[in-house]
Scaffold this motif. Structure first.
Motif, PDB file in Angstrom:
ATOM      1  N   LYS A 124       0.643  21.436   9.012  1.00 32.02           N
ATOM      2  CA  LYS A 124      -0.363  21.555   7.933  1.00 32.02           C
ATOM      3  C   LYS A 124      -0.286  20.448   7.285  1.00 32.02           C
ATOM      4  N   ILE A 125       1.117  19.443   7.539  1.00 33.51           N
ATOM      5  CA  ILE A 125       1.149  18.342   6.898  1.00 33.51           C
ATOM      6  C   ILE A 125      -0.123  18.071   6.986  1.00 33.51           C
ATOM      7  N   VAL A 126      -0.197  17.329   8.718  1.00 33.76           N
ATOM      8  CA  VAL A 126      -1.317  16.408   8.441  1.00 33.76           C
ATOM      9  C   VAL A 126      -2.374  16.453   8.446  1.00 33.76           C
ATOM     10  N   VAL A 127      -2.223  17.856   8.332  1.00 32.06           N
ATOM     11  CA  VAL A 127      -4.305  18.089   8.682  1.00 32.06           C
ATOM     12  C   VAL A 127      -5.129  17.824   6.802  1.00 32.06           C
ATOM     13  N   PRO A 128      -5.779  17.248   6.778  1.00 33.36           N
ATOM     14  CA  PRO A 128      -6.236  16.936   5.598  1.00 33.36           C
ATOM     15  C   PRO A 128      -7.306  17.712   4.426  1.00 33.36           C
ATOM     16  N   ASP A 129      -7.033  17.903   2.959  1.00 33.21           N
ATOM     17  CA  ASP A 129      -7.568  18.907   2.565  1.00 33.21           C
ATOM     18  C   ASP A 129      -8.320  19.337   2.570  1.00 33.21           C
ATOM     19  N   SER A 130      -9.645  18.526   2.569  1.00 33.67           N
ATOM     20  CA  SER A 130     -10.938  18.848   3.234  1.00 33.67           C
ATOM     21  C   SER A 130     -11.008  19.767   4.150  1.00 33.67           C
ATOM     22  N   ILE A 175      -8.733  19.706  14.876  1.00 33.04           N
ATOM     23  CA  ILE A 175      -7.714  19.386  13.924  1.00 33.04           C
ATOM     24  C   ILE A 175      -6.774  19.990  13.412  1.00 33.04           C
ATOM     25  N   ILE A 176      -7.170  21.322  13.099  1.00 38.67           N
ATOM     26  CA  ILE A 176      -6.399  22.815  12.278  1.00 38.67           C
ATOM     27  C   ILE A 176      -4.960  23.266  13.893  1.00 38.67           C
ATOM     28  N   LYS A 177      -6.083  23.356  15.023  1.00 43.37           N
ATOM     29  CA  LYS A 177      -5.354  23.264  15.725  1.00 43.37           C
ATOM     30  C   LYS A 177      -3.760  22.584  16.419  1.00 43.37           C
ATOM     31  N   GLN A 178      -4.466  21.257  15.615  1.00 41.01           N
ATOM     32  CA  GLN A 178      -2.837  20.785  16.073  1.00 41.01           C
ATOM     33  C   GLN A 178      -2.075  21.071  15.328  1.00 41.01           C
ATOM     34  N   HIS A 179      -1.730  21.399  14.489  1.00 43.35           N
ATOM     35  CA  HIS A 179      -0.546  21.886  13.092  1.00 43.35           C
ATOM     36  C   HIS A 179       0.847  22.591  14.017  1.00 43.35           C
ATOM     37  N   VAL A 224       7.368  28.147  15.794  1.00 41.96           N
ATOM     38  CA  VAL A 224       6.665  27.203  14.588  1.00 41.96           C
ATOM     39  C   VAL A 224       5.735  26.661  15.469  1.00 41.96           C
ATOM     40  N   TYR A 225       5.624  26.430  16.412  1.00 40.02           N
ATOM     41  CA  TYR A 225       5.272  26.150  17.913  1.00 40.02           C
ATOM     42  C   TYR A 225       4.147  27.059  18.826  1.00 40.02           C
ATOM     43  N   HIS A 226       4.736  28.518  18.566  1.00 36.53           N
ATOM     44  CA  HIS A 226       4.138  29.000  19.589  1.00 36.53           C
ATOM     45  C   HIS A 226       3.348  30.139  18.829  1.00 36.53           C
ATOM     46  N   HIS A 227       3.618  30.129  17.523  1.00 36.65           N
ATOM     47  CA  HIS A 227       2.847  30.830  16.343  1.00 36.65           C
ATOM     48  C   HIS A 227       1.589  31.593  16.628  1.00 36.65           C
ATOM     49  N   HIS A 228       0.683  30.478  17.142  1.00 38.02           N
ATOM     50  CA  HIS A 228      -0.983  30.972  17.638  1.00 38.02           C
ATOM     51  C   HIS A 228      -0.572  31.344  19.389  1.00 38.02           C
ATOM     52  N   GLU A 229      -0.406  31.499  19.328  1.00 39.94           N
ATOM     53  CA  GLU A 229      -0.347  31.958  20.304  1.00 39.94           C
ATOM     54  C   GLU A 229      -1.360  33.240  21.130  1.00 39.94           C
TER      55      GLU A 229
END
Length: 164
Positions: A12-18, A33-37, A58-63
């Motif tokens: 999420k460091i690459v996801v804008p705060d907005s 954008i969020i899904k890219q984290h 880290v990679y699969h926690h949203h499966e």
């Protein structure tokens, strides 16, 4: 496991705060954008040798247990166990802590959502163990380190609380 749990949302460091702190519903573009984290966090793990063991979490926690998750649409036991565990714990924590877009819900409400989603969103065995653990130890409180992401981790081994 502990490292993967602590770092599961580092992408999420690459996801804008907005986007991260938005109070309203995300647009489809913002959700993309969020899904890219997951991918971004996974790439960090791959580039830092001592984080390789955390990569599957880290990679699969949203499966999702039913295969409708991301990033790869894995299903059931093809999802790494650590990712299945973090997914359920992270969901419980997200539901029971304040968020920019809503107040925390009661433990009982979060428990019902987890029970309802067991077998669809989450591994039913993981949900059962999580809820049994919360029953024995109680919901997280100030004795737990919520970190910047909110995922609760005991700051040191906890003793089983006495129930009268």
């Amino acid at each position: 496991m502990r490292l993967g749990a602590a770092l599961h949302d580092m992408g999420k460091i690459v996801v804008p705060d907005s986007v991260l702190k938005k109070k309203g519903k995300l647009t489809s573009e913002e959700y993309t954008i969020i899904k890219q984290h997951c991918y971004s966090g996974g790439q960090i793990c791959k580039r830092v040798g001592f984080l390789m063991d955390a990569y599957p979490i880290v990679y699969h926690h949203h499966e999702r247990w039913d295969g409708r998750g991301y990033p790869d649409g894995l299903k059931g036991e093809t999802i790494p166990l650590g990712a299945r565990i973090v997914s359920a714990i992270d969901a419980y924590d997200a539901m029971t802590t304040d968020r920019p877009y809503r107040d925390a819900m009661a433990h009982e409400a979060a428990e019902q959502i987890l029970r309802d989603g067991a077998g669809d969103q989450w591994d039913p065995s993981v949900v059962q163990v999580l809820l049994e653990t919360v029953e024995v130890h109680g919901p997280p409180d100030d004795d737990h380190d919520h970190g910047s992401n909110g995922l609760f981790l005991p700051s040191e081994p906890q003793k089983v609380r006495e129930h009268s």
